[in-house]
Design an enzyme around this catalytic site. Structure first.
Site, PDB file in Angstrom:
ATOM      1  N   SER A 177       0.855  -1.188   0.000  1.00  0.00           N
ATOM      2  CA  SER A 177       0.000   0.000   0.000  1.00  0.00           C
ATOM      3  C   SER A 177       0.889   1.235   0.000  1.00  0.00           C
ATOM      4  O   SER A 177       2.053   1.176   0.429  1.00  0.00           O
ATOM      5  CB  SER A 177      -0.875   0.009   1.262  1.00  0.00           C
ATOM      6  OG  SER A 177      -1.439   1.284   1.494  1.00  0.00           O
ATOM      7  N   TYR A 180       0.555   0.018  10.862  1.00  0.00           N
ATOM      8  CA  TYR A 180       0.064  -0.387   9.546  1.00  0.00           C
ATOM      9  C   TYR A 180       1.103  -0.083   8.472  1.00  0.00           C
ATOM     10  O   TYR A 180       1.401  -0.921   7.614  1.00  0.00           O
ATOM     11  CB  TYR A 180      -1.246   0.340   9.241  1.00  0.00           C
ATOM     12  CG  TYR A 180      -1.753   0.124   7.826  1.00  0.00           C
ATOM     13  CD1 TYR A 180      -2.265  -1.106   7.437  1.00  0.00           C
ATOM     14  CD2 TYR A 180      -1.711   1.153   6.888  1.00  0.00           C
ATOM     15  CE1 TYR A 180      -2.726  -1.309   6.143  1.00  0.00           C
ATOM     16  CE2 TYR A 180      -2.165   0.956   5.594  1.00  0.00           C
ATOM     17  CZ  TYR A 180      -2.670  -0.273   5.224  1.00  0.00           C
ATOM     18  OH  TYR A 180      -3.125  -0.464   3.942  1.00  0.00           O
TER      19      TYR A 180
END
Length: 334
Positions: free
Chosen positions: A160, A185
């Site tokens: 990502s 994350y």
């Protein structure tokens, strides 16, 4: 000093950010192919599973909630649900053994399951949940599937643009100090990219090709830990609640993963980081909607160091330990 590939450049795939997974696979015949998609019953993963099945593949779908997965895929007989919890590495050998009893070779593995910005959570021996689920769980899974991965197999690790926010925190990867859900994350998404980079290097001529992908910005159940009232402040939605400009639909978000799993253009670009159905260029801004890849997610030294750490934590290393699969010093690309 950071070491990385020569400047990554798009290959001219002919696809764009607006294309869907079905667009990418329209002229691809996957009849007889065996695929596995983690997270394959929800959000991007579901779109990925459905597109692969429509192209002719048989798809294994690991599920922490098998009953939920079975309902989501009840009309898809070519998708087989099996129990697996990436947060519990004890479930991985049983799952992998069942897959490898069923098929001799896995042609495609798409590692897409994960968590985002969740409250501080510890799993296993106290591992931070993002690092454990998004990275270590997939590391363990791919290592257990090694006997079924050949030189014709492809492993796609879903990263990502979240990786923009953090390199690996080598001094504290499990956030024993102050916890930050977004940084946790981000670290895991950098780990996803580095995992693909080193897996491809270790594969040499007899192991799988591996790629990392940024699917784009998409609103899916992945954002379940982010309060809805914060979505507008984060620039995710317009005042009416519709996705902000630059966001993709789930079908568009699944396109880059299936492109990386099937495109012949990538044959000589192992370990590449891809977005919008092509190889991503270096990120020249911090705008995640623009994307690109930061140097720390393409650092071959960090990739080897992460692999060593992951092998130590999980007790697994089926690629480095088999000489015929190559050596850790091999660079990206073949």
């Amino acid at each position: 000093m950071t070491r990385h590939d020569p400047t990554p450049r798009p290959l001219g795939s002919g696809f764009t950010a607006s294309n869907t997974a079905d667009d990418v696979l329209r002229d691809v015949d996957l009849t007889g192919a065996n695929a596995l998609v983690t997270g394959g019953y929800s959000g991007l993963g579901l779109e990925t599973t459905l597109a692969l099945v429509r192209a002719g593949a048989r798809v294994f779908v690991p599920a922490r909630r098998p009953a939920v997965a079975a309902r989501a895929l009840r009309d898809v007989p070519a998708a087989r649900v099996l129990p697996l919890d990436l947060a519990d590495l004890g479930t991985v050998p049983t799952f992998a053994d069942e897959v490898l009893r069923s098929v001799p070779v896995l042609d495609i593995v798409i590692a897409g399951a994960g968590v985002m910005a969740c409250p501080e959570t510890r799993v296993g021996p106290g591992w931070e949940a993002h690092f454990a689920i998004n990275h270590l769980g997939h590391f363990a899974l791919v290592n257990h599937l090694a006997p079924g991965l050949t030189s014709r197999s492809r492993v796609v690790s879903v990263s990502s643009s979240g990786h923009f926010l953090s390199d690996l925190r080598w001094d504290d990867p499990h956030f024993r100090g102050d916890y930050d859900g977004w940084l946790a994350y981000a670290q895991s998404k950098t780990a996803n990219a580095l995992f693909a980079l080193h897996l491809d290097a270790l594969g040499a001529e007899t192991g799988p090709r591996a790629y990392a992908v940024h699917p784009g910005s998409i609103l899916t159940p992945l954002q379940r830990h982010v309060p809805r009232e914060e979505w507008a402040d984060l620039g995710w939605v317009r005042p009416d609640g519709s996705p902000a400009e630059g966001f993709k639909s789930p079908a568009q978000g699944a396109a880059t993963a299936v492109w990386a799993a099937t495109s012949p253009l990538l044959a000589d670009h192992g370990g590449a980081y891809c977005q919008d159905c092509d190889v991503a260029e270096w990120a020249t801004t911090d705008d995640m909607l623009v994307g690109g890849v930061k140097p720390w997610a393409r650092d071959v030294v960090s990739a080897a160091r992460l692999w060593e750490l992951s092998a130590e934590l999980t007790g697994l290393d089926e690629f480095s330990s088999v000489e015929s699969r190559g050596t850790a010093t091999r660079g990206p690309g073949r």
